[in-house]
Design a protein around this motif. Structure first.
Motif, PDB file in Angstrom:
ATOM      1  N   UNK A 238       0.811  -1.211   0.000  1.00 24.39           N
ATOM      2  CA  UNK A 238       0.000   0.000   0.000  1.00 24.39           C
ATOM      3  C   UNK A 238       0.851   1.271   0.000  1.00 24.39           C
ATOM      4  N   UNK A 239       1.866   1.299   0.870  1.00 30.67           N
ATOM      5  CA  UNK A 239       2.555   2.564   1.122  1.00 30.67           C
ATOM      6  C   UNK A 239       3.883   2.733   0.394  1.00 30.67           C
ATOM      7  N   UNK A 240       4.388   1.670  -0.216  1.00 32.07           N
ATOM      8  CA  UNK A 240       5.661   1.760  -0.925  1.00 32.07           C
ATOM      9  C   UNK A 240       5.530   1.310  -2.383  1.00 32.07           C
ATOM     10  N   UNK A 245       5.209   2.458  -8.158  1.00 29.03           N
ATOM     11  CA  UNK A 245       4.821   2.059  -9.520  1.00 29.03           C
ATOM     12  C   UNK A 245       4.203   3.244 -10.264  1.00 29.03           C
ATOM     13  N   UNK A 246       3.360   4.005  -9.571  1.00 28.76           N
ATOM     14  CA  UNK A 246       2.767   5.204 -10.200  1.00 28.76           C
ATOM     15  C   UNK A 246       3.863   6.188 -10.593  1.00 28.76           C
ATOM     16  N   UNK A 267      -2.697   6.180  -4.753  1.00 31.63           N
ATOM     17  CA  UNK A 267      -2.065   4.855  -4.781  1.00 31.63           C
ATOM     18  C   UNK A 267      -1.609   4.405  -3.403  1.00 31.63           C
ATOM     19  N   UNK A 268      -1.310   5.362  -2.492  1.00 33.46           N
ATOM     20  CA  UNK A 268      -0.786   4.953  -1.182  1.00 33.46           C
ATOM     21  C   UNK A 268      -1.832   5.041  -0.063  1.00 33.46           C
ATOM     22  N   UNK A 269      -3.107   5.108  -0.455  1.00 30.47           N
ATOM     23  CA  UNK A 269      -4.165   5.178   0.551  1.00 30.47           C
ATOM     24  C   UNK A 269      -4.454   3.791   1.148  1.00 30.47           C
ATOM     25  N   UNK A 301      -2.282   7.964   8.094  1.00 30.99           N
ATOM     26  CA  UNK A 301      -2.263   9.301   8.691  1.00 30.99           C
ATOM     27  C   UNK A 301      -0.826   9.783   8.907  1.00 30.99           C
ATOM     28  N   UNK A 302       0.075   8.840   9.191  1.00 33.70           N
ATOM     29  CA  UNK A 302       1.485   9.172   9.396  1.00 33.70           C
ATOM     30  C   UNK A 302       2.229   9.250   8.067  1.00 33.70           C
ATOM     31  N   UNK A 303       1.864   8.390   7.130  1.00 37.97           N
ATOM     32  CA  UNK A 303       2.602   8.291   5.864  1.00 37.97           C
ATOM     33  C   UNK A 303       2.302   9.453   4.912  1.00 37.97           C
TER      34      UNK A 303
END
Length: 315
Positions: A238-240, A245-246, A267-269, A301-303
């Protein structure tokens, strides 16, 4: 300054989610309220919001130019699915979780979280790009994603008709989007009082979505959350992996800067909320999906400020 603005915007979202959580704890909200909020958001708030936003933002030429960006979310999400498929085999995800794992790996919560987050970070001009990503997200979830989740469950062995799949894809929010596009392409203007009504109803989207998320988080017991290789893999997906890729795809396909940023944030939600609902309907591991939805929502929320910091220095 940008990073402080981002943190302030995220705090606003956190407070709304916390309100939903606290009011659920106090007994104001329950699972029935969650279902009601979901129905209002999906069937009323989002469709009207899309009609108002698109018709207030675009003319025919601008809309045609916007459509060229669709190739990015479709291609990047398909690539992310392939990565997720390979990862699920390498780490040997349980057979009754593989489809759910892959869906959580490559599909994001692009609408319930996507619209509030992008509105907070980038303002109203980001919404059309959010909707572009949503088209790819919902199409691939209700085809590839839902098919895999169905194969996980004891009740998912029956064939699903193409008509049922089409109904899922062409949900009220997407129909609202397509209706607005039709009106714009045909140069049809709606009366001001109708657009104002769409605006007022559409403005329910953010607060109701955040209350809905707060209710969902309350429903997950902390004692059931255990760190595992599945969880770590999904967090990386999700977060990396997905946003990287996007970034890679947009390196070869030039896009307006704001569109690129929105696609990366989309993309990272967190994991898509409907994942646990679909898993439950097919007799799959719905709790597994619900836990990952909660964990990724909290970590997002942190990312998100981290990505805004990256934007500040590298875009």
């Amino acid at each position: 300054m940008i990073i402080f603005h981002t943190i302030e915007s995220i705090f606003s979202i956190v407070l709304m989610i916390a309100t939903g959580y606290i009011l659920t704890n106090k007994g104001w909200f329950n699972p029935e309220a969650s279902k009601l909020f979901s129905r209002i958001i999906t069937n009323i708030a989002l469709p009207t919001y899309m009609i108002w936003n698109l018709m207030s933002t675009f003319n025919k030429d601008g809309l045609l130019h916007l459509a060229t960006g669709l190739v990015v979310p479709f291609s990047s999400m398909l690539a992310c699915y392939i990565v997720g498929y390979v990862v699920s085999k390498v780490i040997k995800v349980k057979s009754n979780r593989q489809g759910t794992f892959r869906s959580m790996f490559f599909v994001s919560n692009s609408i319930f979280i996507g619209i509030p987050v992008n509105l907070a970070l980038f303002g109203e001009e980001s919404v059309p790009y959010v909707l572009l990503y949503y088209i790819a997200n919902t199409s691939l979830f209700w085809t590839i994603g839902a098919s895999g989740i169905r194969n996980d469950g004891a009740l998912g062995k029956e064939k699903v008709s193409p008509l049922e799949v089409v109904k899922k894809i062409f949900s009220p929010p997407l129909l609202g989007f397509l209706f607005a596009i039709f009106l714009i392409l045909c140069n049809i203007s709606l009366p001001r009082f109708i657009l104002d009504t769409c605006k007022y109803l559409g403005n329910m989207t953010t607060p109701l979505s955040m209350l809905f998320i707060g209710i969902a988080i309350y429903g997950v017991k902390l004692s059931n959350i255990k760190v595992s290789k599945d969880m770590i893999a999904i967090l990386l997906g999700r977060f990396v992996v997905s946003p990287l890729i996007v970034m890679g795809v947009t390196h070869f396909i030039p896009l307006p800067l704001l569109m690129k940023k929105v696609f990366i944030i989309q993309a990272m939600l967190p994991v898509m909320t409907q994942t646990s609902i679909v898993a439950k309907s097919y007799g799959g591991d719905a709790e597994y999906a619900a836990i990952m939805t909660t964990v990724t929502t909290v970590i997002a929320i942190v990312v998100i400020p981290v990505y805004m910091l990256i934007f500040q220095y590298y875009f």
